[in-house]
Write a protein that holds these residues in place. Structure first.
Motif, PDB file in Angstrom:
ATOM      1  N   MET A 126     -17.258 -18.318  -7.733  1.00  0.00           N
ATOM      2  CA  MET A 126     -17.079 -19.280  -6.612  1.00  0.00           C
ATOM      3  C   MET A 126     -15.695 -19.390  -6.321  1.00  0.00           C
ATOM      4  O   MET A 126     -14.709 -19.746  -7.269  1.00  0.00           O
ATOM      5  CB  MET A 126     -17.584 -20.781  -6.753  1.00  0.00           C
ATOM      6  CG  MET A 126     -17.665 -21.659  -5.582  1.00  0.00           C
ATOM      7  SD  MET A 126     -18.419 -23.285  -5.786  1.00  0.00           S
ATOM      8  CE  MET A 126     -20.240 -22.722  -5.943  1.00  0.00           C
ATOM      9  N   THR A 166     -14.319 -22.586  -1.519  1.00  0.00           N
ATOM     10  CA  THR A 166     -15.752 -22.882  -1.560  1.00  0.00           C
ATOM     11  C   THR A 166     -16.073 -24.239  -2.581  1.00  0.00           C
ATOM     12  O   THR A 166     -16.720 -24.996  -1.965  1.00  0.00           O
ATOM     13  CB  THR A 166     -16.534 -21.528  -2.158  1.00  0.00           C
ATOM     14  OG1 THR A 166     -16.439 -20.565  -1.264  1.00  0.00           O
ATOM     15  CG2 THR A 166     -18.057 -21.887  -2.156  1.00  0.00           C
ATOM     16  N   ASP A 191     -17.574 -27.609  -0.978  1.00  0.00           N
ATOM     17  CA  ASP A 191     -18.514 -28.120  -1.742  1.00  0.00           C
ATOM     18  C   ASP A 191     -18.309 -29.764  -2.098  1.00  0.00           C
ATOM     19  O   ASP A 191     -19.129 -30.575  -2.002  1.00  0.00           O
ATOM     20  CB  ASP A 191     -19.075 -27.468  -2.983  1.00  0.00           C
ATOM     21  CG  ASP A 191     -20.215 -28.055  -3.769  1.00  0.00           C
ATOM     22  OD1 ASP A 191     -21.314 -28.448  -3.035  1.00  0.00           O
ATOM     23  OD2 ASP A 191     -19.993 -28.298  -4.707  1.00  0.00           O
TER      24      ASP A 191
END
Length: 183
Positions: free
Chosen positions: A1, A5, A9
Motif C-alpha cells: 500500500m 493510500t 485511508d
C-alpha cells in the motif's frame, strides 16, 4: 500500500471517528458548526497508533523532545513518543496549584530541541503561548505538529514567531463530517 493510500485511508478513519457536525463553542466565544473530537481519536487505540505513526514522519530529524499540550495533545504525544522513541513532556496551561506546582512535567527539557504537539490548530495562540513557556524554561522550540489544521491564521501567527507548523491534515483534506454528538 502506498503512503498516499495509507494517508487517504487514515483520513477517512479519522473523519469517521472524530469529525462531528454539532455546535462547538471556542474559548473566544466563536462557534463552529463542526469540530474534531480528539477524545474519540484518543479512545481508539488502533487509530491513535496509526495517527502517531503517520505524524512521526513529520517530526524534524534533529528534534530531541516532544511536548504535548493538555488535554488533547497528551495522548497524541504519548503515542508519538512511542512511535519515534523521543522522550516527552506534558504542558499545563497554568502551573499546577498543588504538589509540584509545575507547568512542565516529564523528561528533562533544558537545551533539547522541542516539537510541540496538539490535536487541532486554529488561531495558533495556544501553541504560541506554550512555545514561549518552553523557550523561557530553556527548551528551544522551532516546530509544532498537529493532526488537523483549520485555516484560522495559526500557521501565519506561529511563523511570525519562528515556529514552523507541520500538520498531518488540513480542513480541506477532510470529507464531509458526520452528524451528531457523542455516542
Amino acid at each position: 500500500m502506498s503512503t498516499h493510500t495509507r494517508l487517504t485511508d487514515l483520513t477517512v478513519r479519522l473523519a469517521d471517528t472524530a469529525l462531528v457536525t454539532a455546535p462547538f463553542h471556542l474559548a473566544d466565544g466563536a462557534r463552529l458548526d463542526s469540530y474534531f473530537d480528539e477524545y474519540r481519536l484518543a479512545a481508539d487505540p488502533e487509530l491513535l497508533r496509526d495517527t502517531a505513526t503517520a505524524m512521526a514522519d513529520l517530526v524534524p530529524s534533529d528534534a530531541r523532545l516532544l511536548a504535548g499540550i493538555e488535554l488533547g495533545g497528551v495522548p497524541l504525544v504519548v503515542a508519538l513518543s512511542a512511535a519515534t522513541g523521543l522522550p516527552a513532556v506534558f504542558l499545563r496551561r497554568r502551573p499546577k496549584g498543588y504538589g509540584s506546582r509545575r507547568q512542565i512535567e516529564g523528561a528533562s527539557f533544558t537545551g533539547r530541541r522541542t516539537v510541540i504537539v496538539d490535536d487541532v490548530v486554529r488561531s495558533g495562540g495556544q501553541l504560541l503561548a506554550m512555545a514561549r513557556i518552553l523557550r523561557m524554561a530553556g527548551a528551544p522550540v522551532t516546530d509544532a505538529l498537529c493532526v488537523l489544521e483549520r485555516p484560522l491564521g495559526g500557521r501565519a501567527l506561529l511563523a511570525e514567531h519562528n515556529v514552523t507548523l507541520n500538520s498531518l491534515l488540513t480542513e480541506a483534506d477532510l470529507p464531509t463530517p458526520r452528524k451528531g454528538g457523542a455516542e
